[in-house]
Design an enzyme around this catalytic site. Structure first.
Site, PDB file in Angstrom:
ATOM      1  N   GLN A 297       0.842  -1.210   0.000  1.00  0.00           N
ATOM      2  CA  GLN A 297       0.000   0.000   0.000  1.00  0.00           C
ATOM      3  C   GLN A 297       0.873   1.255   0.000  1.00  0.00           C
ATOM      4  O   GLN A 297       1.566   1.526   0.985  1.00  0.00           O
ATOM      5  CB  GLN A 297      -0.883  -0.004   1.260  1.00  0.00           C
ATOM      6  CG  GLN A 297      -1.779   1.204   1.394  1.00  0.00           C
ATOM      7  CD  GLN A 297      -2.511   1.244   2.735  1.00  0.00           C
ATOM      8  OE1 GLN A 297      -2.046   0.648   3.710  1.00  0.00           O
ATOM      9  NE2 GLN A 297      -3.616   1.932   2.793  1.00  0.00           N
ATOM     10  N   GLY A 298       0.818   2.022  -1.071  1.00  0.00           N
ATOM     11  CA  GLY A 298       1.629   3.246  -1.173  1.00  0.00           C
ATOM     12  C   GLY A 298       0.788   4.482  -0.941  1.00  0.00           C
ATOM     13  O   GLY A 298       0.484   5.223  -1.895  1.00  0.00           O
ATOM     14  N   TYR A 299       0.400   4.711   0.293  1.00  0.00           N
ATOM     15  CA  TYR A 299      -0.355   5.921   0.651  1.00  0.00           C
ATOM     16  C   TYR A 299       0.582   6.958   1.283  1.00  0.00           C
ATOM     17  O   TYR A 299       0.763   8.049   0.777  1.00  0.00           O
ATOM     18  CB  TYR A 299      -1.467   5.582   1.661  1.00  0.00           C
ATOM     19  CG  TYR A 299      -2.799   5.177   1.069  1.00  0.00           C
ATOM     20  CD1 TYR A 299      -2.894   4.528  -0.157  1.00  0.00           C
ATOM     21  CD2 TYR A 299      -3.983   5.422   1.748  1.00  0.00           C
ATOM     22  CE1 TYR A 299      -4.117   4.150  -0.683  1.00  0.00           C
ATOM     23  CE2 TYR A 299      -5.220   5.059   1.231  1.00  0.00           C
ATOM     24  CZ  TYR A 299      -5.278   4.422   0.018  1.00  0.00           C
ATOM     25  OH  TYR A 299      -6.496   4.056  -0.490  1.00  0.00           O
ATOM     26  N   SER A 300       1.173   6.594   2.458  1.00  0.00           N
ATOM     27  CA  SER A 300       1.882   7.581   3.282  1.00  0.00           C
ATOM     28  C   SER A 300       3.176   8.058   2.637  1.00  0.00           C
ATOM     29  O   SER A 300       3.851   7.308   1.928  1.00  0.00           O
ATOM     30  CB  SER A 300       2.221   6.976   4.642  1.00  0.00           C
ATOM     31  OG  SER A 300       1.072   6.447   5.238  1.00  0.00           O
TER      32      SER A 300
ATOM     33  N   GLU B 158      -9.814  -0.885   5.489  1.00  0.00           N
ATOM     34  CA  GLU B 158      -8.607  -1.078   6.310  1.00  0.00           C
ATOM     35  C   GLU B 158      -8.992  -1.150   7.784  1.00  0.00           C
ATOM     36  O   GLU B 158      -8.391  -1.878   8.553  1.00  0.00           O
ATOM     37  CB  GLU B 158      -7.615   0.076   6.057  1.00  0.00           C
ATOM     38  CG  GLU B 158      -6.307  -0.099   6.813  1.00  0.00           C
ATOM     39  CD  GLU B 158      -5.213   0.882   6.394  1.00  0.00           C
ATOM     40  OE1 GLU B 158      -5.458   1.694   5.487  1.00  0.00           O
ATOM     41  OE2 GLU B 158      -4.126   0.808   6.985  1.00  0.00           O
TER      42      GLU B 158
ATOM     43  N   SER C 285      -4.148   7.311  13.071  1.00  0.00           N
ATOM     44  CA  SER C 285      -3.662   7.287  14.462  1.00  0.00           C
ATOM     45  C   SER C 285      -4.825   7.424  15.451  1.00  0.00           C
ATOM     46  O   SER C 285      -5.890   7.939  15.103  1.00  0.00           O
ATOM     47  CB  SER C 285      -2.652   8.412  14.692  1.00  0.00           C
ATOM     48  OG  SER C 285      -3.338   9.635  14.835  1.00  0.00           O
TER      49      SER C 285
ATOM     50  N   GLU D 196      -5.144   9.362  17.940  1.00  0.00           N
ATOM     51  CA  GLU D 196      -5.508  10.764  18.196  1.00  0.00           C
ATOM     52  C   GLU D 196      -6.506  11.235  17.132  1.00  0.00           C
ATOM     53  O   GLU D 196      -7.505  11.884  17.438  1.00  0.00           O
ATOM     54  CB  GLU D 196      -4.267  11.668  18.175  1.00  0.00           C
ATOM     55  CG  GLU D 196      -3.311  11.501  19.344  1.00  0.00           C
ATOM     56  CD  GLU D 196      -2.412  10.281  19.212  1.00  0.00           C
ATOM     57  OE1 GLU D 196      -2.381   9.669  18.112  1.00  0.00           O
ATOM     58  OE2 GLU D 196      -1.742   9.925  20.200  1.00  0.00           O
TER      59      GLU D 196
HETATM   60  C1  LIG Z   1       4.361  -0.068  11.363  1.00  0.00           C
HETATM   61  C2  LIG Z   1       3.656   0.828  10.401  1.00  0.00           C
HETATM   62  C3  LIG Z   1       3.211   0.329   9.197  1.00  0.00           C
HETATM   63  C4  LIG Z   1       2.609   1.169   8.265  1.00  0.00           C
HETATM   64  N1  LIG Z   1       2.252   0.654   7.037  1.00  0.00           N
HETATM   65  C5  LIG Z   1       1.826   1.490   6.072  1.00  0.00           C
HETATM   66  C6  LIG Z   1       1.612   1.009   4.733  1.00  0.00           C
HETATM   67  O1  LIG Z   1       1.772  -0.187   4.456  1.00  0.00           O
HETATM   68  N2  LIG Z   1       1.258   1.880   3.796  1.00  0.00           N
HETATM   69  C7  LIG Z   1       1.039   3.223   4.054  1.00  0.00           C
HETATM   70  O2  LIG Z   1       0.693   3.953   3.152  1.00  0.00           O
HETATM   71  N3  LIG Z   1       1.236   3.707   5.310  1.00  0.00           N
HETATM   72  C8  LIG Z   1       1.628   2.871   6.320  1.00  0.00           C
HETATM   73  N4  LIG Z   1       1.851   3.363   7.584  1.00  0.00           N
HETATM   74  C9  LIG Z   1       1.737   4.799   7.816  1.00  0.00           C
HETATM   75  C10 LIG Z   1       0.609   5.223   8.746  1.00  0.00           C
HETATM   76  O3  LIG Z   1      -0.617   5.212   8.100  1.00  0.00           O
HETATM   77  C11 LIG Z   1       0.987   6.628   9.256  1.00  0.00           C
HETATM   78  O4  LIG Z   1       2.131   6.486  10.080  1.00  0.00           O
HETATM   79  C12 LIG Z   1      -0.111   7.286  10.034  1.00  0.00           C
HETATM   80  O5  LIG Z   1      -1.164   7.659   9.182  1.00  0.00           O
HETATM   81  C13 LIG Z   1       0.389   8.538  10.819  1.00  0.00           C
HETATM   82  O6  LIG Z   1       1.061   9.402   9.957  1.00  0.00           O
HETATM   83  P1  LIG Z   1       2.527   9.967  10.293  1.00  0.00           P
HETATM   84  O7  LIG Z   1       3.397   8.815  10.667  1.00  0.00           O
HETATM   85  O8  LIG Z   1       2.947  10.806   9.156  1.00  0.00           O
HETATM   86  O9  LIG Z   1       2.367  10.829  11.590  1.00  0.00           O
HETATM   87  P2  LIG Z   1       1.791  12.321  11.665  1.00  0.00           P
HETATM   88  O10 LIG Z   1       0.564  12.416  10.837  1.00  0.00           O
HETATM   89  O11 LIG Z   1       2.895  13.276  11.405  1.00  0.00           O
HETATM   90  O12 LIG Z   1       1.374  12.396  13.177  1.00  0.00           O
HETATM   91  C14 LIG Z   1       2.332  12.599  14.227  1.00  0.00           C
HETATM   92  C15 LIG Z   1       1.565  12.666  15.541  1.00  0.00           C
HETATM   93  O13 LIG Z   1       0.653  13.785  15.522  1.00  0.00           O
HETATM   94  C16 LIG Z   1      -0.672  13.351  15.778  1.00  0.00           C
HETATM   95  N5  LIG Z   1      -1.622  14.120  14.958  1.00  0.00           N
HETATM   96  C17 LIG Z   1      -1.551  14.340  13.615  1.00  0.00           C
HETATM   97  N6  LIG Z   1      -2.619  15.053  13.207  1.00  0.00           N
HETATM   98  C18 LIG Z   1      -3.392  15.261  14.295  1.00  0.00           C
HETATM   99  C19 LIG Z   1      -4.642  15.904  14.515  1.00  0.00           C
HETATM  100  N7  LIG Z   1      -5.309  16.486  13.523  1.00  0.00           N
HETATM  101  N8  LIG Z   1      -5.131  15.915  15.778  1.00  0.00           N
HETATM  102  C20 LIG Z   1      -4.470  15.328  16.808  1.00  0.00           C
HETATM  103  N9  LIG Z   1      -3.284  14.696  16.661  1.00  0.00           N
HETATM  104  C21 LIG Z   1      -2.752  14.655  15.424  1.00  0.00           C
HETATM  105  C22 LIG Z   1      -0.695  11.898  15.386  1.00  0.00           C
HETATM  106  O14 LIG Z   1      -1.700  11.169  16.071  1.00  0.00           O
HETATM  107  C23 LIG Z   1       0.698  11.437  15.794  1.00  0.00           C
HETATM  108  O15 LIG Z   1       0.726  11.123  17.165  1.00  0.00           O
HETATM  109  C24 LIG Z   1       2.413   2.530   8.564  1.00  0.00           C
HETATM  110  C25 LIG Z   1       2.838   3.046   9.806  1.00  0.00           C
HETATM  111  C26 LIG Z   1       3.455   2.214  10.713  1.00  0.00           C
HETATM  112  C27 LIG Z   1       3.918   2.792  12.013  1.00  0.00           C
END
Ligand SMILES: Cc1cc2nc3c(=O)[nH]c(=O)nc-3n(C[C@H](O)[C@H](O)[C@H](O)COP(=O)(O)OP(=O)(O)OC[C@H]3O[C@@H](n4cnc5c(N)ncnc54)[C@H](O)[C@@H]3O)c2cc1C
Length: 398
Positions: A126-129, A244, A383, A385
């Site tokens: 999955q290439g989202y993030s 998901e 997440s 939050e």
């Molecule tokens: C082990 C693992 C596997 C993953 N696998 C995939 C994958 O296969 N494909 C893919 O596409 N992605 C994947 N992800 C990515 C995952 O979806 C993102 O990590 C997640 O959406 C959070 O984004 P971020 O890491 O950029 O954190 P950020 O969005 O930068 O958030 C950082 C912190 O700020 C908080 N925060 C952000 N916005 C808000 C808000 N509006 N209100 C309150 N708090 C907030 C968050 O809760 C978090 O604690 C994976 C992540 C992990 C850890």
């Protein structure tokens, strides 16, 4: 609302249990039980065994080759496979991309990709993030520019789970910079063997490398690999995310983790008595067990409503937060129950085929890496939050 299981569902459960006894390879269930990492072959072997009964994508409608399970059957499948220490079905192909293609794909795409998903021929990731586009996914910057019959893709994805095994990736890409940022996103299917793609592993805090960065440099993707309309990707992305989060509460996995914790607390001693007889420790276990029972009942209510045709809404956010919090607390107590045995952090001992001897009992080897690895539960799939924000906005009018 009916929270009892019908005869049809009880029969399904019995058939599934018999199947798990006969067809779940012992070496695989043993790895899962001990928290060891699985190989691609382990996953493929398990997927193939499930497909003998048409259960690899049992929730797919029959017209697409699934078994047409109702939400209760899907729930029973999750519960029983967790109890038997079966690997979780890798979701990216059958649980995420499959439903997207059924709803948004062209006939050609359905006819070509869906049978390959079912046979396990293609492994998807999955290439989202992206860096800077996780919770705020619509800020993604990876571009796809039209050049005749191709898109030229440039950019970077991150946290891509099991990309090292994948031969295909479904990606959200930016096809327009006009208007709102959600309006310029498209959904593209990309072959991981195309020139210009590089996968770089990310080593996580538990010492494993299940996630990766995926880099794209002038990757040429045929236009027929666009799903839906150009710039319609945000609608597709949101539809996929509802799939998901289905079953993300992981009631079965929580129940299994609780049973494991009780087993360990019965084997570990403190002050000459099994830890489970310590009133403070057993009170902690009881508190979590009560929480889990409440969550399991809520989950059944949601499943029952879904079986009656009511798609879960904010409830899936609630279950995600509760389920992942309980699992993380169970991990924490398991680490504490193992005491000093959990201290040696021998991550290599969890690798497939490793000959590294872990000191201490087998159940303690994964206690600390498991605790660290499951920090991810409250991050991925949206997440916790952010889920709380959704609950506050939808239910509390905040
Ligand atoms: C082990 C693992 C596997 C993953 N696998 C995939 C994958 O296969 N494909 C893919 O596409 N992605 C994947 N992800 C990515 C995952 O979806 C993102 O990590 C997640 O959406 C959070 O984004 P971020 O890491 O950029 O954190 P950020 O969005 O930068 O958030 C950082 C912190 O700020 C908080 N925060 C952000 N916005 C808000 C808000 N509006 N209100 C309150 N708090 C907030 C968050 O809760 C978090 O604690 C994976 C992540 C992990 C850890």
């Amino acid at each position: 609302m009916d929270l009892t299981y019908s005869d049809k569902h009880e029969t399904f459960r019995q058939n599934l249990r018999a199947f798990l006894r006969d067809r779940l390879p012992e070496h695989i269930s043993e790895r899962v039980r001990l928290g060891q990492r699985l190989t691609k072959e382990d996953h493929e072997q398990w997927h193939a065994a499930l497909q003998e009964r048409n259960w690899f994508a049992g929730h797919w409608p029959k017209e697409y080759g699934g078994s047409g399970w109702d939400p209760v059957e899907r729930h029973i499948f999750e519960e029983e496979t967790a109890r038997a220490h079966a690997p979780r079905v890798v979701p990216f192909g059958v649980a995420m991309l499959g439903p997207v293609l059924m709803k948004f794909g062209s006939d050609e795409q359905k006819n070509y990709w869906l049978p390959r998903l079912l046979s396990g021929e293609d492994w998807w990731c999955q290439g989202y993030s992206e860096p800077g586009a996780g919770s705020d996914l619509a800020s993604l910057k990876t571009t796809a520019e039209r050049d005749g019959d191709h898109y030229i893709v440039n950019g970077q994805k991150t946290w891509t789970t099991l990309a090292q095994y994948a031969d295909h990736i479904f990606c959200l890409v930016r096809t327009s910079k006009e208007g709102k940022k959600q309006e310029g996103i498209s959904f593209l299917l990309i072959d991981m063997n195309d020139p210009g793609i590089e996968v770089r592993p990310i080593v996580l805090i538990d010492g494993g490398a299940e996630v990766n960065e995926v880099w794209f440099k002038d990757v040429r993707v045929p236009v027929e690999n666009l799903v839906g309309e150009e710039n319609q990707g945000w609608t597709i992305a949101k539809y996929l995310l509802t799939h998901e989060r289905t079953n993300i509460a992981g009631v079965g996995y929580c129940s299994e983790a609780l049973a494991n914790l009780k087993r360990i607390a019965g084997l570990e001693y403190q002050n000459g008595k099994p830890l489970i007889e310590d009133p403070l420790f057993s009170a902690e276990i009881a508190r979590l067990e009560i929480d889990l029972m409440a969550m399991a009942t809520t989950n059944l209510r949601v499943v029952s409503a879904a079986a009656a045709g009511n798609a879960p809404g904010v409830e899936s956010s609630m279950l995600k937060v509760k389920g992942t919090t309980i699992r993380q607390e169970l991990n924490d107590l398991t680490r504490l129950a193992c005491g000093p045995q959990a201290m040696p952090f021998v991550s290599e001992a969890l690798e497939p085929g490793s000959n590294v001897e872990a000191p201490g009992p087998d159940y303690a080897t994964a206690a600390t890496p498991g605790y660290f690895n499951n920090r991810k539960l409250s991050i991925y799939g949206g997440s916790n939050e952010v889920q709380r924000q959704i609950i506050a906005k939808t239910k509390l009018g905040a």
